[in-house]
Design a protein around this motif. Structure first.
Motif, mmCIF file in Angstrom:
data_model
loop_
_atom_site.group_PDB
_atom_site.id
_atom_site.type_symbol
_atom_site.label_atom_id
_atom_site.label_comp_id
_atom_site.label_asym_id
_atom_site.label_seq_id
_atom_site.Cartn_x
_atom_site.Cartn_y
_atom_site.Cartn_z
ATOM 1 N N ASN A 34 26.312 23.790 2.397
ATOM 2 C CA ASN A 34 26.146 23.441 0.979
ATOM 3 C C ASN A 34 24.697 23.091 0.648
ATOM 4 O OD1 ASN A 34 28.840 23.825 0.308
ATOM 5 N ND2 ASN A 34 29.378 21.703 0.744
ATOM 6 N N ARG A 35 24.020 22.482 1.575
ATOM 7 C CA ARG A 35 22.629 22.087 1.350
ATOM 8 C C ARG A 35 21.691 23.298 1.335
ATOM 9 N NH1 ARG A 35 20.216 16.754 4.085
ATOM 10 N NH2 ARG A 35 18.267 16.669 2.936
ATOM 11 N N LEU A 36 21.978 24.282 2.183
ATOM 12 C CA LEU A 36 21.069 25.414 2.322
ATOM 13 C C LEU A 36 21.389 26.593 1.403
ATOM 14 C CD1 LEU A 36 20.626 25.566 6.199
ATOM 15 C CD2 LEU A 36 19.108 24.517 4.500
ATOM 16 N N ARG A 37 22.654 26.889 1.209
ATOM 17 C CA ARG A 37 23.042 28.092 0.463
ATOM 18 C C ARG A 37 22.473 28.039 -0.957
ATOM 19 N NH1 ARG A 37 26.085 31.996 2.152
ATOM 20 N NH2 ARG A 37 26.805 30.720 3.900
ATOM 21 N N GLY A 38 21.683 29.055 -1.293
ATOM 22 C CA GLY A 38 21.048 29.106 -2.609
ATOM 23 C C GLY A 38 19.828 28.220 -2.735
ATOM 24 N N ALA A 39 19.283 27.774 -1.608
ATOM 25 C CA ALA A 39 18.157 26.839 -1.653
ATOM 26 C C ALA A 39 16.889 27.456 -1.076
ATOM 27 C CB ALA A 39 18.507 25.566 -0.879
ATOM 28 N N ARG A 40 15.799 26.819 -1.417
ATOM 29 C CA ARG A 40 14.469 27.156 -0.888
ATOM 30 C C ARG A 40 13.915 25.871 -0.291
ATOM 31 N NH1 ARG A 40 11.085 29.109 -5.475
ATOM 32 N NH2 ARG A 40 11.930 31.133 -4.916
ATOM 33 N N ILE A 41 13.442 25.948 0.944
ATOM 34 C CA ILE A 41 12.824 24.770 1.544
ATOM 35 C C ILE A 41 11.398 25.107 1.963
ATOM 36 C CG2 ILE A 41 15.008 23.734 2.254
ATOM 37 C CD1 ILE A 41 14.466 24.582 5.093
ATOM 38 N N ALA A 42 10.505 24.177 1.674
ATOM 39 C CA ALA A 42 9.085 24.345 1.989
ATOM 40 C C ALA A 42 8.719 23.398 3.124
ATOM 41 C CB ALA A 42 8.236 24.058 0.761
ATOM 42 N N GLY A 46 3.105 25.137 4.998
ATOM 43 C CA GLY A 46 2.990 26.086 3.897
ATOM 44 C C GLY A 46 4.030 27.184 3.927
ATOM 45 N N GLY A 47 4.799 27.298 4.998
ATOM 46 C CA GLY A 47 5.858 28.301 5.061
ATOM 47 C C GLY A 47 7.039 27.906 4.192
ATOM 48 N N VAL A 48 7.811 28.926 3.755
ATOM 49 C CA VAL A 48 8.965 28.695 2.884
ATOM 50 C C VAL A 48 10.148 29.515 3.384
ATOM 51 C CG1 VAL A 48 9.885 28.934 0.538
ATOM 52 C CG2 VAL A 48 7.501 28.247 0.879
ATOM 53 N N SER A 49 11.289 28.839 3.577
ATOM 54 C CA SER A 49 12.542 29.512 3.927
ATOM 55 C C SER A 49 13.423 29.574 2.695
ATOM 56 C CB SER A 49 13.296 28.738 5.022
ATOM 57 O OG SER A 49 12.654 28.856 6.255
ATOM 58 N N GLU A 50 14.088 30.733 2.511
ATOM 59 C CA GLU A 50 15.036 30.888 1.411
ATOM 60 C C GLU A 50 16.369 31.337 1.973
ATOM 61 O OE1 GLU A 50 13.606 32.375 -2.445
ATOM 62 O OE2 GLU A 50 11.824 32.978 -1.316
ATOM 63 N N TYR A 51 17.422 30.638 1.551
ATOM 64 C CA TYR A 51 18.778 30.883 2.014
ATOM 65 C C TYR A 51 19.588 31.358 0.807
ATOM 66 C CZ TYR A 51 16.989 27.874 5.684
ATOM 67 O OH TYR A 51 16.232 27.326 6.678
ATOM 68 N N TYR A 52 19.879 32.636 0.766
ATOM 69 C CA TYR A 52 20.565 33.205 -0.392
ATOM 70 C C TYR A 52 22.069 32.988 -0.308
ATOM 71 C CZ TYR A 52 16.147 35.363 -1.576
ATOM 72 O OH TYR A 52 14.836 35.567 -1.916
ATOM 73 N N ASP A 53 22.716 32.991 -1.465
ATOM 74 C CA ASP A 53 24.162 32.774 -1.545
ATOM 75 C C ASP A 53 24.953 33.770 -0.709
ATOM 76 O OD1 ASP A 53 24.029 30.563 -3.230
ATOM 77 O OD2 ASP A 53 24.058 31.792 -5.041
ATOM 78 N N ASP A 54 24.456 34.994 -0.598
ATOM 79 C CA ASP A 54 25.184 36.049 0.113
ATOM 80 C C ASP A 54 24.857 36.122 1.601
ATOM 81 O OD1 ASP A 54 22.619 37.093 0.015
ATOM 82 O OD2 ASP A 54 23.171 38.890 -1.111
ATOM 83 N N GLY A 55 24.117 35.135 2.132
ATOM 84 C CA GLY A 55 23.809 35.103 3.558
ATOM 85 C C GLY A 55 22.468 35.700 3.935
ATOM 86 N N ARG A 56 21.747 36.265 2.964
ATOM 87 C CA ARG A 56 20.400 36.767 3.271
ATOM 88 C C ARG A 56 19.459 35.588 3.495
ATOM 89 N NH1 ARG A 56 18.190 39.234 -1.333
ATOM 90 N NH2 ARG A 56 19.829 38.177 -2.482
ATOM 91 N N TYR A 57 18.411 35.849 4.270
ATOM 92 C CA TYR A 57 17.429 34.818 4.604
ATOM 93 C C TYR A 57 16.042 35.446 4.583
ATOM 94 C CZ TYR A 57 14.642 31.673 7.522
ATOM 95 O OH TYR A 57 13.669 30.842 7.999
ATOM 96 N N THR A 58 15.081 34.701 4.071
ATOM 97 C CA THR A 58 13.684 35.117 4.175
ATOM 98 C C THR A 58 12.847 33.917 4.603
ATOM 99 O OG1 THR A 58 13.134 34.625 1.856
ATOM 100 C CG2 THR A 58 13.868 36.872 2.356
ATOM 101 N N TYR A 59 11.798 34.220 5.351
ATOM 102 C CA TYR A 59 10.806 33.208 5.676
ATOM 103 C C TYR A 59 9.456 33.798 5.328
ATOM 104 C CZ TYR A 59 7.815 29.845 7.892
ATOM 105 O OH TYR A 59 6.841 28.903 8.104
ATOM 106 N N GLY A 70 16.175 38.541 7.077
ATOM 107 C CA GLY A 70 17.321 38.519 7.959
ATOM 108 C C GLY A 70 18.556 37.993 7.270
ATOM 109 N N TYR A 71 19.518 37.604 8.091
ATOM 110 C CA TYR A 71 20.792 37.059 7.616
ATOM 111 C C TYR A 71 21.077 35.804 8.419
ATOM 112 C CZ TYR A 71 21.156 41.580 5.459
ATOM 113 O OH TYR A 71 20.894 42.685 4.698
ATOM 114 N N TYR A 72 21.574 34.767 7.733
ATOM 115 C CA TYR A 72 21.811 33.493 8.411
ATOM 116 C C TYR A 72 23.285 33.144 8.405
ATOM 117 C CZ TYR A 72 22.542 31.043 3.980
ATOM 118 O OH TYR A 72 23.041 30.629 2.770
#
Length: 123
Positions: A34-42, A46-59, A70-72
């Motif tokens: 719940n904390r990560l899905r749909g969230a962006r953490i910095a 300076g790096g940023v992780s994004e956790y998309y609702d559908d399981g996609r991931y970017t850094y 990727g996918y998380y």
């Protein structure tokens, strides 16, 4: 008396995660998801992780260093496993430190405290 001693041993975790500190607290899988899905953490670097609702991931690396895709998946032991599209995968430990701050601990044991958490608007 011997029986009581055995019960005490059974109630104590036999092996704590070697990557975590004594003051770190595990995050349950539902709470972490719940904390990560749909969230962006910095992160502080300076790096940023994004956790998309559908399981996609970017850094996205700091200083225009590129982006990993990727996918998380959140597991039950306070870990997030990422399968990158380049074939690399890893599982990192996500904990709350003594100050209640989210910290990502890599498989190698490197600790990355989160500087800022935010929801994305483009889910």
């Amino acid at each position: 008396m011997r029986f009581l001693f055995v019960l005490c041993l059974a109630a104590t975790p036999l092996a704590a995660d070697p990557l975590a500190r004594d003051s770190d607290r595990e995050i349950g899988s539902d709470a972490l998801d719940n904390r990560l899905r749909g969230a962006r953490i910095a992160f502080y670097d300076g790096g940023v992780s994004e956790y998309y609702d559908d399981g996609r991931y970017t850094y996205t690396y700091a200083d225009q260093g590129g982006t990993g895709y990727g996918y998380y998946e959140v597991s039950g032991d306070s870990r997030v496993c990422i399968d990158f599209v380049n074939g690399f995968s890893r599982c990192d430990l996500y904990v709350l430190d003594a100050q209640g701050r989210l910290v990502v601990i890599t498989e190698k044991g490197d600790r990355f405290p989160v500087r800022r958490e935010a929801e994305r608007r483009d889910n």
